[in-house]
Design an enzyme around this catalytic site. Structure first.
Site, PDB file in Angstrom:
ATOM      1  N   ALA A  34       8.919  58.601  24.973  1.00 39.45           N
ATOM      2  CA  ALA A  34       9.017  58.925  23.549  1.00 39.45           C
ATOM      3  C   ALA A  34       8.120  60.088  23.153  1.00 39.45           C
ATOM      4  O   ALA A  34       8.398  60.782  22.168  1.00 39.45           O
ATOM      5  CB  ALA A  34       8.667  57.695  22.721  1.00 39.45           C
ATOM      6  N   LYS A 106      25.227  44.049  12.641  1.00 41.50           N
ATOM      7  CA  LYS A 106      26.590  44.582  12.586  1.00 41.50           C
ATOM      8  C   LYS A 106      27.315  44.203  11.309  1.00 41.50           C
ATOM      9  O   LYS A 106      28.102  44.987  10.768  1.00 41.50           O
ATOM     10  CB  LYS A 106      27.414  44.168  13.808  1.00 41.50           C
ATOM     11  CG  LYS A 106      27.615  42.663  14.001  1.00 41.50           C
ATOM     12  CD  LYS A 106      26.517  42.058  14.824  1.00 41.50           C
ATOM     13  CE  LYS A 106      26.754  40.590  15.144  1.00 41.50           C
ATOM     14  NZ  LYS A 106      25.646  40.041  15.959  1.00 41.50           N
ATOM     15  N   GLU A 130      21.926  50.888  17.661  1.00 43.32           N
ATOM     16  CA  GLU A 130      22.500  50.639  18.987  1.00 43.32           C
ATOM     17  C   GLU A 130      22.685  49.153  19.258  1.00 43.32           C
ATOM     18  O   GLU A 130      23.674  48.727  19.865  1.00 43.32           O
ATOM     19  CB  GLU A 130      21.606  51.253  20.062  1.00 43.32           C
ATOM     20  CG  GLU A 130      22.124  51.092  21.485  1.00 43.32           C
ATOM     21  CD  GLU A 130      23.405  51.859  21.728  1.00 43.32           C
ATOM     22  OE1 GLU A 130      24.453  51.211  21.950  1.00 43.32           O
ATOM     23  OE2 GLU A 130      23.370  53.095  21.672  1.00 43.32           O
ATOM     24  N   VAL A 133      26.038  46.571  18.344  1.00 39.52           N
ATOM     25  CA  VAL A 133      27.292  46.407  19.079  1.00 39.52           C
ATOM     26  C   VAL A 133      26.996  46.242  20.565  1.00 39.52           C
ATOM     27  O   VAL A 133      26.332  47.082  21.163  1.00 39.52           O
ATOM     28  CB  VAL A 133      28.237  47.610  18.880  1.00 39.52           C
ATOM     29  CG1 VAL A 133      29.524  47.417  19.677  1.00 39.52           C
ATOM     30  CG2 VAL A 133      28.551  47.813  17.402  1.00 39.52           C
ATOM     31  N   GLY A 135      25.060  44.356  22.362  1.00 36.04           N
ATOM     32  CA  GLY A 135      23.728  44.030  22.866  1.00 36.04           C
ATOM     33  C   GLY A 135      23.074  45.132  23.660  1.00 36.04           C
ATOM     34  O   GLY A 135      22.783  46.207  23.145  1.00 36.04           O
ATOM     35  N   ILE A 137      24.261  46.960  26.087  1.00 38.67           N
ATOM     36  CA  ILE A 137      25.098  48.055  26.579  1.00 38.67           C
ATOM     37  C   ILE A 137      24.936  49.252  25.648  1.00 38.67           C
ATOM     38  O   ILE A 137      25.175  49.141  24.445  1.00 38.67           O
ATOM     39  CB  ILE A 137      26.584  47.649  26.617  1.00 38.67           C
ATOM     40  CG1 ILE A 137      26.787  46.384  27.446  1.00 38.67           C
ATOM     41  CG2 ILE A 137      27.441  48.787  27.158  1.00 38.67           C
ATOM     42  CD1 ILE A 137      28.197  45.830  27.384  1.00 38.67           C
ATOM     43  N   GLY A 188      23.839  26.844  23.926  1.00 42.15           N
ATOM     44  CA  GLY A 188      23.293  27.864  23.038  1.00 42.15           C
ATOM     45  C   GLY A 188      24.119  29.132  22.955  1.00 42.15           C
ATOM     46  O   GLY A 188      23.705  30.109  22.318  1.00 42.15           O
ATOM     47  N   LYS A 206      31.969  44.619  14.731  1.00 42.20           N
ATOM     48  CA  LYS A 206      31.595  45.592  15.755  1.00 42.20           C
ATOM     49  C   LYS A 206      32.683  46.643  15.947  1.00 42.20           C
ATOM     50  O   LYS A 206      32.397  47.833  16.114  1.00 42.20           O
ATOM     51  CB  LYS A 206      31.309  44.864  17.069  1.00 42.20           C
ATOM     52  CG  LYS A 206      30.124  43.904  16.989  1.00 42.20           C
ATOM     53  CD  LYS A 206      30.057  42.995  18.209  1.00 42.20           C
ATOM     54  CE  LYS A 206      28.933  41.981  18.083  1.00 42.20           C
ATOM     55  NZ  LYS A 206      28.935  40.989  19.180  1.00 42.20           N
ATOM     56  N   GLY A 303      21.328  38.118  23.597  1.00 37.74           N
ATOM     57  CA  GLY A 303      20.131  37.635  24.267  1.00 37.74           C
ATOM     58  C   GLY A 303      18.898  38.383  23.831  1.00 37.74           C
ATOM     59  O   GLY A 303      18.971  39.483  23.277  1.00 37.74           O
TER      60      GLY A 303
END
EC number: 1.1.1.3
Length: 435
Positions: A34, A106, A130, A133, A135, A137, A188, A206, A303
């Site tokens: 960063a 979302k 990011e 949508v 998770g 990816i 879960g 999404k 997750g």
């Protein structure tokens, strides 16, 4: 190196806890990428006890969201509380206070994204999403930046892990929907009230975001057709298997000459297609660009740390762009705001698809000719047909069709159900061949 980027964290549930942990554990690596130290300086959550004891003692934890969004020391607000009421008010106020926003929400963006993005542009702050949508990816960044040289033709994705888990278990174990849903709740994967997931609403939220980025249109959730998986029966999963298909809940958007399709529904996918092999709670998105062709993105769609990975990636992007001229930043929806277009959004009856049709008939001569005559009248051609003998003079017919308009399929189904030889409702599942 620039000064610290000071983060205010709203919420401290699964994703927020994961975000804090990833930021702390990978602090050195994140700083190197960063160019700034990214540090959580304040947390607000309805249940402070979740955060106290988990985070460093010097970080103040409050149950008042206003304490964070009004703190002049906070550069970036990370909204992870969910919902569309309190979250909207908080995000709007944060932007009005000149703070950048990172969100995984979302539903918020599907309903109010256009308003939020317009205000952010006016205030010259960044809204990054990011994690909203798929998770972990990086599909938003990929479409917004990596595929920016392409005209996107269509995309299709498994973008809800709960429904994919349920359909995968039904396929593997031959169990009924209700049985697998109970197991998903126990593990879960599904909420106590699973409506948003199993009715396709979550995937619709999404998809509306993905379609906006793909085609340069405003976010249009209200135009997304949604159909869930509650009515999928184990017999249909079994028949689909015999015919060489898997049933998946897909979000699909296509840019045709006539306009844009946006739809979420159970879909028969050939077992030869990569999407068919995506099992469990995993997500996958296929994007077709005119230059690159088909690309597949696969990974964990939910997750703690997979989603936190996307949140932290957004924070790094904010840190990198913090001092850039706002005119030179990557637009929220990939296209410059002044270039977004209101392209015709096609109603569901104008969608073109192939179909799986299942119904029960009296087992006597001439039945199939009556059915195929109706299909022919609607200009729906038959690709293949399967007949299963049953007891008491009845038979189950399964027909796979070639591509036809939804409106024509609706009329044909109504006419088939009116035949005296047909003694059940027609089960219709759409089919897609992604080539």
């Amino acid at each position: 190196m620039t000064n610290k980027i000071k983060v205010g964290l709203l919420g401290f549930g699964v994703v927020a806890g994961g975000t804090y942990d990833v930021l702390k554990r990978n602090a050195d690596e994140i700083t190197r990428r960063a160019g700034s130290n990214i540090e959580v300086v304040r947390i607000a959550t309805r249940t402070p006890s979740k955060a106290i004891g988990h985070v460093d003692e010097h970080i103040p934890v409050t149950d008042n969201m206003e304490d964070v969004i009004n703190d002049p020391n906070v550069d970036v607000v990370v909204e992870l509380i969910g919902g569309t009421t309190t979250a909207k008010d908080i995000v709007i106020k944060a932007i009005e206070n000149g703070k950048h926003v990172v969100t995984a929400n979302k539903a918020l963006l599907a309903h109010y994204g256009n308003e939020i993005f317009a205000l952010a542009a006016e205030k010259k702050v960044i809204v990054a999403f990011e994690a909203a949508v798929a998770g972990g990816i990086p599909i938003i960044k990929t479409m917004r930046e990596g595929l920016t040289g392409n005209r996107i033709l269509w995309l299709a994705g498994i973008i809800n892990g709960t429904t994919n888990f349920i359909l995968s278990e039904m396929y593997k174990k031959g169990l009924a929907y209700e049985q697998v849903l109970s197991e998903a709740q126990r593990l879960g994967y599904a909420e106590a009230d699973p409506t948003f997931d199993v009715e396709g609403i979550d995937a619709g939220h999404k998809l509306s975001i993905l379609a906006a980025i793909a085609f340069g249109i405003p976010v249009n959730f209200k135009h997304v057709y949604t159909e869930g998986i509650r009515e999928i029966q184990e017999k249909d999963i079994s028949y689909a298997r015999r015919l060489g298909y898997r049933i998946k809940l897909l979000g699909i958007t296509k840019h045709r000459e006539e306009g844009i399709e946006m739809r979420v529904h159970p879909t028969l996918v050939s077992q030869q297609q990569l999407l068919a092999s995506v099992d469990g709670a995993m997500n996958a998105v296929v994007v077709d660009g005119d230059a690159v062709g088909q690309t597949l993105f696969y990974g964990q769609g939910a997750g703690s740390e997979p989603t936190a990975s996307a949140v932290v990636a957004d924070l790094v992007d904010v840190a990198r762009m913090l001092n850039a001229n706002p005119e030179h930043r990557v637009p929220a929806l990939a296209f410059q705001a002044r270039s977004l277009r209101d392209i015709n959004l096609l109603p569901m009856q104008e969608v073109i698809s192939s179909y799986y049709l299942r119904f029960t008939v009296v087992d006597r001569p001439g039945v199939l000719s009556e059915v195929t005559e109706i299909l022919a009248k609607g200009r729906i051609s038959v690709k293949s047909m399967l007949q299963d003998e049953e007891h008491d003079g009845q038979a189950t017919i399964i027909i796979l069709t070639h591509r036809a308009k939804e409106g024509a399929a609706n009329e044909a189904i109504k006419d088939i159900e009116s035949l005296s030889c047909v003694n059940s409702k027609v089960v219709r599942i759409r089919m897609e061949n992604f080539v």
